[in-house]
Structure formats: structure tokens, C-alpha cells
Enzyme design. Structure first.
Site, mmCIF file in Angstrom:
data_model
loop_
_atom_site.group_PDB
_atom_site.id
_atom_site.type_symbol
_atom_site.label_atom_id
_atom_site.label_comp_id
_atom_site.label_asym_id
_atom_site.label_seq_id
_atom_site.Cartn_x
_atom_site.Cartn_y
_atom_site.Cartn_z
ATOM 1 N N ASP A 206 -18.522 -21.212 9.372
ATOM 2 C CA ASP A 206 -18.851 -19.801 9.573
ATOM 3 C C ASP A 206 -17.667 -18.896 9.268
ATOM 4 O OD1 ASP A 206 -20.049 -17.454 10.287
ATOM 5 O OD2 ASP A 206 -20.151 -17.879 12.428
ATOM 6 N N ASP B 265 -20.488 -13.512 5.048
ATOM 7 C CA ASP B 265 -20.770 -14.314 6.242
ATOM 8 C C ASP B 265 -21.534 -15.584 5.871
ATOM 9 O OD1 ASP B 265 -21.311 -15.327 8.728
ATOM 10 O OD2 ASP B 265 -22.550 -13.651 9.398
#
Length: 396
Positions: A95, A272
């Protein structure tokens, strides 16, 4: 590929170049045959110097570390690292949108981590020592901070601070936690800066049958080979003007087919890898969906199927269909998307949907999700606050 000068793109025959408004080569497929110039040589030398300036670091860690990345379902990208002594392996979601790494410490799920069973565990200097990580889809994890050895491949990193989750709500796609590589203070990158010098790159595989990678250190530069003339500045997220808390870049335009979508100004967008679908402001999404519908007018509409996606078509009997070309344009660089990054297809290929979603409000956070990262080399130089996109992944 398309010429993007002016407001009326014109198709260019027999070329892989995507020139910008001034005619310079800006696309990822530019094949310049000239020898490396002095700027490129010096940039590469600088990255290597940042690694070699500490011979102790190089002797211990080499010039970088490479981890495999795998796709789970059609949403999460997973990698495996170890915690504690003796080491317990955990498969985590990769992430870039979070700076917190956390793993499961609840013995109701396996694997779980018990700090009291690790000989290298130590107390964390914090007050309070609890954490909570909330995500946009309503999932979350809560627990306390722990301090122990993180092991990446065979390399140990002592005194790594991470979240020890006591409660996990929601579906994390078979992962045992999350590996946060955002730019915050608890990030993997911040805590290993002396080893990796804030350099990393990754490639997300396009399918479950292929394998991508995360590469840390100078090896990241050598793997992804960013072009110093096409670096994109990264800055604070739109919600935080003072510190670098997310990898935010300027989105300047979107082109689909031969149509460049109208944008009155550039937009801040967060890169992201933990979010699947790109979120756009309502006005820009409306322009994109209208253009997509125009290109798909010969196919029958299908009922809305996956959550978030509302422009879908029935492809039964259309075996030769291919997605339209699409380009995301950032400051100084045009990024052609892989065909699989433009649309979301069901498992039997009978239905296809536009793989972008509409935000509720114009000023909601704009996110470039992992669906649009796939099969691209994405490079970050956190110290110099810039990044680069590159065409394709090697060795997958």
C-alpha cells in the site's frame, strides 16, 4: 498512439511517440537512440553514490532488495515479509497510500503474532500506544504499536515499529495485514531510510498468472530505469499542505480514444496501490463516461454489476473486442494505460465496465487506483520528492 497538441488530437501513423503540445517526446514508448547524456550519467551516479557512501550499509544490505508481488482476485497486491524472532511470515497488502504497517495479533485468526513469544520484541516509546487505521471502504484495524525485527527476504531490520492488530473488520483479500510504504513517519521507507535511501519502484502484475515486484534501494533505479527528463514532482496531499503524507501528483489531462477531456485546471491526485478503482471529480467523470459510451455505442448496455462501476456493456458474442486507448497526462509526462487498466471485465468476459468511479463532491480526494498502475514501472525518489512512470515490467 495520438498526437496531443492542441484541443483536437490527430491520429499519428506508424509511431510509438506521444508528443506534447510543444512537440517534445513525452510518452513511455519513446525510443531515443542517442547515447546517455551527461545529466543521465550524473543522475545515475548520484543514486549509486547515495548507496555506496556507506560501505557498511552496502556490505550488509547490498544495493537493494527485490520482493515478488502477486495479484489476489482483482483487487489486492500481496507480498510476504517476516516479523519477530523466530521469524513468522505474514502476507501483506502492498500500500503506497498508507504509512502504517500492521499485522494480525489476534489469536482467533492465523497466522497471528504474539510479541511476548519473540526474543527481539521491545517496548515502544509512545503515549498513547494504540492505533486505528480506517479505510475508505469502511474496513479498519485497531490495536497497539509493537517494536520488533522486520525481515525482508533474508535481511533483518531491528526495532521496526508496526501495528499489532487486535481487531480487524472487513475483507482484506486473504492478507494478514498491510505493508505501508507511504511517506509518513511509520512507513517502511522512513524506518529503513539508511538502508534504501528512500528509493523504491514497483510493477503490479496485470493478471493473477503473472508476478510483479517491489524493489528497494539503488536496484530500484536500475530495475525501473526512470528518465530524469520525465520525473514528476510529488507533493503534499490536498488535505495537508504542510507535510508529505501521500504521494500526490498533478493530473493535467485525460485522453480516451482521440478525445482529450476538458479540464479547467490541473488536479491533485494521490497514487494509491491499496485502492483498486480510480476516483474522479463528478464533472471529469461525466466527461469520461460520455466519451466511453460514445466509443461503445455499438454494444448493448448491461446492468450495473460491480460496486462503484455504473457504465457497463454486454460483450456476449463479441470475442474480438478491445478497450479504447487511454492516456493519463501528468506534469511533463503522458502515461498510456495498459488495455486491462481501462476496463473491468468479469471472469467469463461477458461483461465489461469502465474502470473509473465518480466521487460524490468535486473537492473529494482524487485517487489513481491500482487498476490503472498495472504493468507499469512506477519509481519513487522520496528524498528528492519526485517519481516516474515507465512502460512495462521486465521479467514478468
Amino acid at each position: 498512439m495520438y498526437w496531443l497538441g492542441g484541443n483536437n488530437p490527430v491520429k499519428v501513423k506508424n509511431t510509438s511517440l506521444i508528443p506534447g503540445s510543444k512537440g517534445q517526446c513525452q510518452g513511455l514508448n519513446c525510443q531515443e537512440k542517442s547515447e546517455p547524456n551527461s545529466q543521465k550519467i550524473l543522475l545515475q551516479d548520484n543514486y549509486r553514490f547515495r548507496s555506496l557512501k556507506s560501505i557498511e550499509v552496502v556490505n550488509k544490505y547490498g544495493e537493494g532488495i527485490r520482493l515478488p508481488l502477486t495479484l489476489k482476485g482483482d483487487d489486492n497486491f500481496l507480498t510476504t515479509v517476516g516479523f519477530g524472532t523466530p521469524k513468522i511470515d505474514f502476507t501483506l497488502i502492498f500500500d503506497t497510500g498508507s504509512d502504517k504497517t500492521w499485522i494480525n495479533c489476534n489469536n482467533n485468526q492465523v497466522p497471528f503474532f504474539d510479541p511476548s513469544s519473540s526474543s527481539t520484541s521491545s517496548n515502544v516509546s509512545c503515549n498513547p500506544c494504540n492505533y486505528r487505521a480506517d479505510y475508505a471502504d469502511g474496513t479498519y484495524s485497531t490495536g497497539y504499536y509493537a517494536n520488533d525485527t522486520l525481515t525482508i527476504t533474508s535481511n533483518p531490520y531491528p526495532n521496526f515499529v508496526f501495528g499489532c492488530a487486535q481487531e480487524i473488520k472487513g475483507n482484506f483479500g486473504g492478507a494478514n495485514g498491510l505493508l505501508g510504504v507511504g511517506p509518513g513517519q511509520f512507513s517502511l521507507m522512513a524506518q529503513t531510510d539508511t538502508s534504501y535511501f528512500s528509493l523504491f519502484c514497483y510493477c503490479l502484475p496485470a493478471t493473477e498468472s503473472s508476478t510483479g515486484y517491489i524493489v528497494f534501494g539503488v536496484q530500484a533505479y536500475e530495475t525501473c530505469q526512470p528518465d530524469e527528463n520525465k520525473m514528476i514532482p510529488i507533493g503534499p496531499a490536498p488535505t495537508d499542505k504542510s507535510t508529505l503524507t501521500s504521494y500526490s501528483v498533478k493530473l493535467t489531462a485525460i485522453t480516451i480514444g482521440q478525445q482529450r477531456l476538458p479540464m479547467s485546471s490541473s488536479l491533485n491526485a494521490v497514487i494509491d496501490s491499496g485502492t483498486v478503482i480510480t476516483r474522479l471529480p463528478p464533472s471529469l467523470y461525466s466527461s469520461l463516461s460520455s466519451a466511453f459510451q460514445g466509443l461503445m455505442s455499438q454494444y448493448p448496455r448491461a446492468p450495473r454489476s460491480p460496486p462503484l462501476l455504473d457504465i457497463c456493456y454486454n460483450l456476449v458474442g463479441h470475442t474480438n473486442w478491445t478497450p479504447p486507448n487511454m492516456v493519463l497526462q501528468f506534469e511533463g509526462l503522458n502515461v498510456p494505460l495498459e488495455p486491462s487498466a481501462v476496463t473491468f471485465r468479469d471472469k467469463n468476459d461477458s461483461q465489461v465496465c469502465l474502470a473509473f468511479a465518480r466521487n460524490v463532491k468535486e473537492d473529494d480526494l482524487i485517487i489513481i487506483g491500482n487498476k490503472q498502475h498495472r504493468a507499469l514501472n512506477i519509481f519513487f525518489d522520496i528524498s528528492n520528492k519526485n517519481m516516474a512512470f515507465g512502460r512495462g515490467c521486465s521479467n514478468i
